[in-house]
Scaffold this active site. Structure first.
Site, mmCIF file in Angstrom:
data_model
loop_
_atom_site.group_PDB
_atom_site.id
_atom_site.type_symbol
_atom_site.label_atom_id
_atom_site.label_comp_id
_atom_site.label_asym_id
_atom_site.label_seq_id
_atom_site.Cartn_x
_atom_site.Cartn_y
_atom_site.Cartn_z
ATOM 1 N N GLU A 66 -30.116 134.606 57.327
ATOM 2 C CA GLU A 66 -29.534 133.264 57.416
ATOM 3 C C GLU A 66 -28.151 133.379 58.068
ATOM 4 O O GLU A 66 -27.324 134.191 57.665
ATOM 5 C CB GLU A 66 -29.423 132.650 56.013
ATOM 6 C CG GLU A 66 -28.866 131.238 56.054
ATOM 7 C CD GLU A 66 -29.230 130.390 54.836
ATOM 8 O OE1 GLU A 66 -30.120 130.790 54.059
ATOM 9 O OE2 GLU A 66 -28.603 129.329 54.666
ATOM 10 N N ARG A 67 -27.934 132.584 59.090
ATOM 11 C CA ARG A 67 -26.679 132.613 59.852
ATOM 12 C C ARG A 67 -26.423 133.996 60.452
ATOM 13 O O ARG A 67 -25.268 134.415 60.617
ATOM 14 C CB ARG A 67 -25.480 132.192 59.007
ATOM 15 C CG ARG A 67 -25.672 130.914 58.222
ATOM 16 C CD ARG A 67 -26.071 129.750 59.074
ATOM 17 N NE ARG A 67 -26.275 128.534 58.275
ATOM 18 C CZ ARG A 67 -26.769 127.407 58.786
ATOM 19 N NH1 ARG A 67 -27.130 127.334 60.040
ATOM 20 N NH2 ARG A 67 -26.918 126.360 58.022
ATOM 21 N N ASN B 121 -28.939 132.328 48.938
ATOM 22 C CA ASN B 121 -30.082 131.426 48.726
ATOM 23 C C ASN B 121 -31.226 132.367 48.369
ATOM 24 O O ASN B 121 -32.004 132.790 49.208
ATOM 25 C CB ASN B 121 -30.414 130.638 50.001
ATOM 26 C CG ASN B 121 -29.316 129.631 50.317
ATOM 27 O OD1 ASN B 121 -28.656 129.110 49.427
ATOM 28 N ND2 ASN B 121 -29.109 129.364 51.604
ATOM 29 N N LYS C 255 -25.307 132.020 43.658
ATOM 30 C CA LYS C 255 -25.020 130.691 44.197
ATOM 31 C C LYS C 255 -25.827 129.729 43.326
ATOM 32 O O LYS C 255 -27.067 129.728 43.385
ATOM 33 C CB LYS C 255 -25.464 130.627 45.654
ATOM 34 C CG LYS C 255 -25.446 129.227 46.260
ATOM 35 C CD LYS C 255 -25.830 129.290 47.751
ATOM 36 C CE LYS C 255 -25.880 127.912 48.383
ATOM 37 N NZ LYS C 255 -26.183 127.955 49.825
ATOM 38 N N GLU D 39 -26.406 123.316 47.250
ATOM 39 C CA GLU D 39 -27.349 123.198 48.363
ATOM 40 C C GLU D 39 -28.783 123.514 47.947
ATOM 41 O O GLU D 39 -29.488 124.281 48.599
ATOM 42 C CB GLU D 39 -26.908 124.098 49.521
ATOM 43 C CG GLU D 39 -25.535 123.722 50.040
ATOM 44 C CD GLU D 39 -25.081 124.529 51.253
ATOM 45 O OE1 GLU D 39 -25.542 125.669 51.425
ATOM 46 O OE2 GLU D 39 -24.253 124.009 52.020
ATOM 47 N N ARG E 31 -20.332 132.124 42.648
ATOM 48 C CA ARG E 31 -19.676 131.449 43.776
ATOM 49 C C ARG E 31 -19.206 130.047 43.394
ATOM 50 O O ARG E 31 -19.887 129.335 42.647
ATOM 51 C CB ARG E 31 -20.611 131.387 44.981
ATOM 52 C CG ARG E 31 -20.905 132.770 45.542
ATOM 53 C CD ARG E 31 -21.912 132.713 46.660
ATOM 54 N NE ARG E 31 -21.340 132.436 47.956
ATOM 55 C CZ ARG E 31 -21.785 131.506 48.788
ATOM 56 N NH1 ARG E 31 -22.776 130.689 48.432
ATOM 57 N NH2 ARG E 31 -21.248 131.352 49.971
ATOM 58 N N ARG F 226 -15.633 115.983 49.789
ATOM 59 C CA ARG F 226 -16.279 117.257 49.465
ATOM 60 C C ARG F 226 -15.255 118.381 49.260
ATOM 61 O O ARG F 226 -15.450 119.269 48.435
ATOM 62 C CB ARG F 226 -17.243 117.612 50.603
ATOM 63 C CG ARG F 226 -17.752 119.022 50.551
ATOM 64 C CD ARG F 226 -18.757 119.270 51.668
ATOM 65 N NE ARG F 226 -18.979 120.696 51.834
ATOM 66 C CZ ARG F 226 -19.731 121.215 52.785
ATOM 67 N NH1 ARG F 226 -20.350 120.432 53.654
ATOM 68 N NH2 ARG F 226 -19.880 122.509 52.887
ATOM 69 N N LYS G 129 -14.542 130.525 48.764
ATOM 70 C CA LYS G 129 -14.417 130.624 50.227
ATOM 71 C C LYS G 129 -12.955 130.444 50.655
ATOM 72 O O LYS G 129 -12.186 129.800 49.945
ATOM 73 C CB LYS G 129 -15.281 129.563 50.913
ATOM 74 C CG LYS G 129 -16.778 129.832 50.789
ATOM 75 C CD LYS G 129 -17.606 128.898 51.665
ATOM 76 C CE LYS G 129 -19.091 129.214 51.473
ATOM 77 N NZ LYS G 129 -19.983 128.441 52.345
ATOM 78 N N ASP H 272 -16.086 124.808 54.621
ATOM 79 C CA ASP H 272 -17.140 125.790 54.874
ATOM 80 C C ASP H 272 -16.908 126.610 56.132
ATOM 81 O O ASP H 272 -17.570 126.391 57.141
ATOM 82 C CB ASP H 272 -18.487 125.040 54.986
ATOM 83 C CG ASP H 272 -19.660 125.994 54.999
ATOM 84 O OD1 ASP H 272 -19.465 127.159 54.633
ATOM 85 O OD2 ASP H 272 -20.768 125.570 55.378
ATOM 86 N N GLU I 69 -13.680 134.886 49.590
ATOM 87 C CA GLU I 69 -14.860 135.063 50.443
ATOM 88 C C GLU I 69 -14.553 134.578 51.856
ATOM 89 O O GLU I 69 -14.101 133.445 52.044
ATOM 90 C CB GLU I 69 -16.045 134.273 49.870
ATOM 91 C CG GLU I 69 -17.327 134.410 50.702
ATOM 92 C CD GLU I 69 -18.510 133.643 50.110
ATOM 93 O OE1 GLU I 69 -18.844 133.855 48.926
ATOM 94 O OE2 GLU I 69 -19.109 132.823 50.831
ATOM 95 N N GLU J 196 -20.757 131.699 61.985
ATOM 96 C CA GLU J 196 -21.626 130.519 61.910
ATOM 97 C C GLU J 196 -21.078 129.328 62.701
ATOM 98 O O GLU J 196 -21.811 128.673 63.436
ATOM 99 C CB GLU J 196 -21.809 130.129 60.440
ATOM 100 C CG GLU J 196 -22.597 128.856 60.241
ATOM 101 C CD GLU J 196 -22.820 128.511 58.777
ATOM 102 O OE1 GLU J 196 -22.445 129.314 57.899
ATOM 103 O OE2 GLU J 196 -23.357 127.435 58.508
HETATM 104 O O1 GCW Z 1 -22.354 126.501 55.100
HETATM 105 C C1 GCW Z 1 -23.354 126.954 54.431
HETATM 106 C C2 GCW Z 1 -24.293 127.626 55.360
HETATM 107 C C3 GCW Z 1 -25.493 128.033 54.580
HETATM 108 C C4 GCW Z 1 -25.034 128.957 53.457
HETATM 109 C C5 GCW Z 1 -23.959 128.242 52.631
HETATM 110 C C6 GCW Z 1 -23.368 129.107 51.532
HETATM 111 C C7 GCW Z 1 -26.243 130.722 52.437
HETATM 112 O O2 GCW Z 1 -24.621 126.768 56.409
HETATM 113 O O3 GCW Z 1 -26.393 128.670 55.438
HETATM 114 O O4 GCW Z 1 -26.093 129.353 52.665
HETATM 115 O O5 GCW Z 1 -22.929 127.853 53.451
HETATM 116 O O6 GCW Z 1 -22.291 129.626 51.731
HETATM 117 O O7 GCW Z 1 -24.003 129.262 50.512
#
Ligand code: GCW
Length: 670
Positions: free
Chosen positions: A162-163, A205, A282, A286, A319, A330, A354, A359, A381, A387
């Protein structure tokens, strides 16, 4: 970096003749493996750098030894070979490198991990020419800034990342545990050479399959190899695993069967993987399961996992990337959820936050949770994979971004309360960490182009020493990877060091954010109306209208400014004192607003977008001067990337200027 040492004229070439491994007692297990790795690295690396073969000897005593590089744990070193001052209190992975009697150089630490890091540091310093003089007066002491220096892989069980923009996952799950790719060893070596000591192998995820016996046996093999490089393996776990794996009817953290399930699972893991690091989670984010889904709080969710890990010394990394639907803002959500939970987490829980509150945008202000929870271990993080910054195509060196975060003065505990100070071991944190979402794949250059590994390197170096400067890091990486030709070094360093500001300029100047294309986040799309959630749409963030542009997070807006310490909040709240780089992050700025240089908002945007495009063009021109100096293939690969970067920068400029100026014009007519 390290794997390509270059023969150099170094001062120790005449004197050092051998590598001595001092081992008065039998070394075994991972300790043995780490020592062997350190010895091999030094023998091969120094051999190439000095242009001569070195003997490698394992000895029980140092007496009479001379002209050697000696590896030893500190407690084994005889008094006459000890350095000035005391190193007994050195943290486990810290090291000391010093010269002593007999013309010897000693690399020492309390533990084998530190010796391995010291060996790599010594090679790096040699290769960069930083040890050119006074080898007989050498005394270097280093201790890591963060205790956990961790790469988070967002790698899925099917081999996709992913990414990820550098091919598929390096973990070949289908082949494991019987077939073991040599890349696991190389990966461990690369990580260890820059001080990385932990990694989460799979995506946050998380697929629950990783917790089945079949998959744990695969993980055990990878962990065994990485442990020889001082790296602990973590797994990302799915909070609903007891349910998903079909073992139980619920994953409610307060259910006693669920509790027992996690205990049993963790015991099984440690039986198979003795050096296991712990879990990364996580939750409630999402679409990922979490305690909220069972009407439980975040700390109730963490406790069940932390308690299962505690008897084994495992760490639970939770997280803070949690935000709901239809938020007023947000950016304010994570702070709202977690700040009040300070003090409620177990001692083996770390909250991973983060760098910014949205994001991984090209530039974000510091996340207000960072450093604000006194009683909670908090990890920083960052995203090494790009990305939102042109992915595998744009060359963007991220050390300056991470430095900006680490050096930001939150004023939370008075002047000098930088993020580095608040979160690192220096700030007195017994557990500290910096995590980077990996940019690693099975691409032959590991990261998508010959220049992208600079970010992996920079991440490791900063997590080890957050005081290192971006230019020192760029210089080291360039010298160790591309050699010492001054022209090549100059060009690569220039490209790297200008790239982040350039990218901000041509993508999201003045604090704009999240205006990338839906879903894949590549390219500009400020007009996009796709997506099932408002807070995934660019309009939610840029808020362009006839009045102006930007997200009002001031006290008359969302109020998010007040999540910072009062003087910082005041600074962000006032359009006059708000740093320009965050202006549209915190303010809905009227089109009529004028900047100190006299430009109106639209003119300033146009100026910055264009400056970004010009910087991208300059980077390409600089690279072109190296055409006859570099191996053709490497030259071509980077050139192709820079061509795309220039084309994309133009697109960003065109799309954003056309789109935003429409609103400005409406405002003028009104
Ligand atoms: O911004 C998002 C990304 C997702 C990612 C998420 C996260 C792993 O687009 O792809 O999922 O952050 O940090 O959990």
């Amino acid at each position: 970096w390290r794997p390509a040492p270059e023969k150099m004229k170094v001062c120790c070439a005449q004197t050092v003749n051998r590598i001595l491994s001092l081992e008065p007692v039998e070394l075994s297990g991972t300790g043995r493996a780490m020592r062997n790795n350190a010895v091999t690295e030094l023998t091969e690396g120094m051999g190439i750098i000095m242009g001569k073969e070195l003997d490698t000897v394992s000895v029980r005593s140092l007496s009479g030894q001379q002209d050697a590089v000696v590896l030893s744990v500190f407690s084994d070193i005889p008094a006459e070979y000890l350095p000035q001052g005391d190193s007994q209190d050195m943290v486990a992975e810290g090291f000391r490198i010093y010269s002593c009697i007999g013309n010897n150089i000693v690399i020492t630490s309390a533990h084998e991990e530190g010796i391995l890091h010291g060996a790599f540091a010594f090679l790096r310093k040699l290769q960069c020419g930083d040890l050119a003089a006074n080898l007989d007066m050498l005394d270097i002491l280093e201790e890591p800034s963060f205790s956990y220096r961790m790469l988070d892989h967002w790698d899925n069980p099917d081999g996709k990342v992913e990414r990820g923009y550098a091919g598929n996952s390096i973990w070949r799950w289908k082949e494991l545990p019987s077939i073991v790719s040599p890349r696991y060893h190389d990966y461990g070596r690369l990580c260890a050479s820059v001080g990385i000591n932990a990694c989460a192998l799979n995506n946050v995820n998380a697929d629950a399959c990783f917790l089945t016996r079949e998959w744990l046996e695969k993980v055990a093999v990878v962990s065994g190899i990485l442990s020889e490089w001082g790296i602990r393996v973590f797994l990302s776990v799915n909070f609903a695993a007891p349910l998903r794996l079909g073992d139980l009817e619920t994953a409610d953290p307060l259910d006693s069967e669920v509790r027992a399930w996690w205990r049993g699972k963790v015991d099984e893991i440690y039986q198979l993987i003795p050096g296991f690091g712990g879990f990364l989670v996580k939750a409630d984010s999402e679409g990922q399961a979490g305690p909220l889904g069972y009407g439980r709080s975040q700390e109730e969710g963490t406790n069940i996992l932390a308690d299962a890990l505690a008897p084994h010394g495992g760490l639970l990394i939770w997280r803070a990337f949690v935000y709901g639907y239809q938020e007023k803002d947000r950016a304010a959500k994570a702070y709202d959820i977690f700040k009040s939970l300070d003090g409620l987490f177990r001692s083996n829980v770390a909250l991973q936050v983060k760098n910014g509150p949205i994001d991984f945008q090209p530039r974000e202000p510091v996340h207000p949770l960072l450093g604000s929870m006194d009683k909670t271990h908090t990890f920083l993080e960052v995203q090494v994979t790009q990305e939102y910054l042109g992915q595998g195509n744009h060359i963007v060196f991220l050390a300056p971004m991470w430095k900006e975060i680490l050096e930001f003065d939150t004023l939370l505990k008075g002047k000098g309360s930088t993020i580095a100070e608040l979160l690192s071991t220096k700030g007195g944190n017994s557990v500290s960490g910096m995590a980077g979402v990996a940019n690693v794949g099975d691409d032959y250059s590991w990261c998508g182009s010959p220049l992208h590994p600079a970010n992996w390197y920079a991440f490791g170096r900063l997590a080890w020493d957050c005081t290192a400067s971006s230019s020192d890091i760029a210089r080291e990486w360039t010298l160790c990877t591309w050699g010492h030709d001054p022209e090549i070094v100059e060009v690569i360093m220039r490209i790297l060091l200008h790239s982040w500001e350039a990218c901000i300029d041509y993508m999201t100047p003045l604090g704009l954010h999240h205006i990338m294309r839906y879903e894949h986040h590549y390219g500009p799309d400020p007009a996009c109306d796709e997506g099932e959630r408002e807070d995934w749409k660019p309009k939610y963030y840029h808020r362009a209208d006839a009045v102006g542009l930007g997200f009002d997070r001031t006290r008359i807006g969302s109020g998010a400014v007040d999540q910072y310490a009062p003087p910082v909040a005041d600074m962000f709240n006032d359009i006059v004192t708000c740093p320009q780089e965050y202006l549209l992050w915190f303010h809905h700025v009227p089109w009529s607003h004028t900047f100190p240089d006299g430009r109106t908002l639209m003119a300033e945007l146009a100026f910055r977008y264009h400056r970004g495009v010009e910087s991208a063009e300059e980077a390409r021109q600089s690279w072109e001067t190296l055409e006859n100096k570099l191996p053709q293939e490497k030259y071509r690969e980077v050139k192709e990337k820079l061509d795309i970067q220039v084309k994309d920068a133009h697109e960003w400029e065109d799309v954003c200027i056309t789109y935003f100026s429409r609103f400005e014009r409406i405002g003028k007519k009104a």
